[in-house]
Design an enzyme around this catalytic site. Structure first.
Site, short mmCIF file in Angstrom:
data_model
loop_
_atom_site.label_atom_id
_atom_site.label_comp_id
_atom_site.label_asym_id
_atom_site.label_seq_id
_atom_site.Cartn_x
_atom_site.Cartn_y
_atom_site.Cartn_z
N GLY A 181 1.18 -1.24 -0.25
CA GLY A 181 0.07 0.05 0.04
C GLY A 181 0.52 0.88 0.21
N ASP A 182 2.06 1.22 0.01
CA ASP A 182 3.19 2.02 0.34
C ASP A 182 4.57 2.08 -0.15
OD1 ASP A 182 4.12 4.84 0.79
OD2 ASP A 182 3.96 5.29 2.83
N LEU A 183 4.16 1.20 -0.75
CA LEU A 183 5.55 0.49 -1.26
C LEU A 183 6.40 1.35 -2.50
CD1 LEU A 183 6.94 -2.23 -1.21
CD2 LEU A 183 5.44 -3.10 -3.20
#
Length: 282
Positions: A187-189
């Site tokens: 999700g926040d890679l």
């Protein structure tokens, strides 16, 4: 900054030093060394949503899977701090990039019946809305793009023409992005959230977990760079994306750029990036 309460009752020894670590927006992060010779990572901050660290712990637990990434163990969670096992500063193994690509592919093969997650969580310090949604295009349009238009910093910085472009693109996603399964996403890679585990294999930190389009994770990785084609080649061997996926990644990266704009009041460079992508896909 050093607080003995961080480690009380954990049988790790008294904290003797707290060394600041770089990275992350929401928290101040420290490697805390203990009298017994070990270390842990503590993330802390004042004035955060009281459930932010509990939801981070939930996301880390969701990412634990055989053959996947290593993630830090959650040792303690409170509203004002989280204590994690320390992954250290190991050198990556010779096959680190290939192993990371395969691990992400295996993670994306974990799917759900719908898009979303069992709870809303956070991207940065702003809520990430995860209502279970049957259609991926609707989910991405409403909860990953248009939801940011209501944030004051986006409303104030995005020109009216670009807000209208974003609304048109959101309504046309079905013609721009192929159908994809609701896969388990970090999700926040961005590259800063990938690092070597103590054995040199791939590990990940700081999730914003949900079930979404696999290409959304790839977009953040590729747009922010610092990963070689070796990583993406290994990913494609295990979990091939639909043809043309690289050309779509700027469109999917809009979500990250909008979130950045929503966090800060003066992001002219980011707003220009958004404008360029909107013109490309409108």
């Amino acid at each position: 900054m050093l607080t003995s309460a961080w480690l009380d009752g954990l049988s790790l020894g008294d904290p003797i030093a707290a060394d600041p670590l770089e990275g992350g927006y929401a928290s101040r992060t420290f490697r805390v060394r203990t009298a017994l010779g070990g270390s842990v990572v503590v993330k802390t901050q004042d004035n955060l949503p009281e459930n932010l660290y509990a939801l981070e712990a939930d996301g880390l637990d969701a990412l634990r899977a055989p053959g996947g990434f290593a993630v830090p163990e959650v040792l303690r969670v409170t509203p004002s701090y989280i204590v994690l096992s320390d992954l250290g500063t190991s050198e990556p193994s010779p096959t680190y990039r290939e192993d990371a690509g395969r691990a992400l592919a295996l993670q994306h093969q974990q799917t759900a019946d719908k898009f979303g997650y069992h709870v809303d969580n956070y991207l940065g310090t702003l809520p990430q809305r995860n209502p279970w949604t049957g259609d991926g295009h609707t989910f991405f349009a409403e909860h990953r793009l248009l939801r940011y238009l209501e944030e004051p910093n986006c409303h104030n910085q995005l020109p009216a023409d670009d807000r209208r472009r974003l609304e048109r693109i959101a309504g046309n996603l079905v013609n721009l992005v192929p159908v994809q399964p609701p896969s388990l996403l970090h999700g926040d890679l961005w590259h800063g959230n990938l690092l070597p585990a103590p054995n040199g294999g791939p590990a990940m930190i700081d999730p914003a977990v949900h079930y979404g389009w696999p290409e959304a994770d790839l977009a953040t990785l590729l747009i922010y760079g610092r990963l070689s084609d070796t990583f993406f080649d290994a990913y494609e061997e295990v979990h091939p994306p639909s043809p043309g996926w690289r050309a779509r990644l700027p469109l999917l990266h809009l979500r990250e750029l909008l979130c950045i704009t929503a966090h800060w009041p003066d992001r002219a460079e980011t707003v220009q990036e958004i404008h360029t992508i909107l013109e490309q896909f409108d």
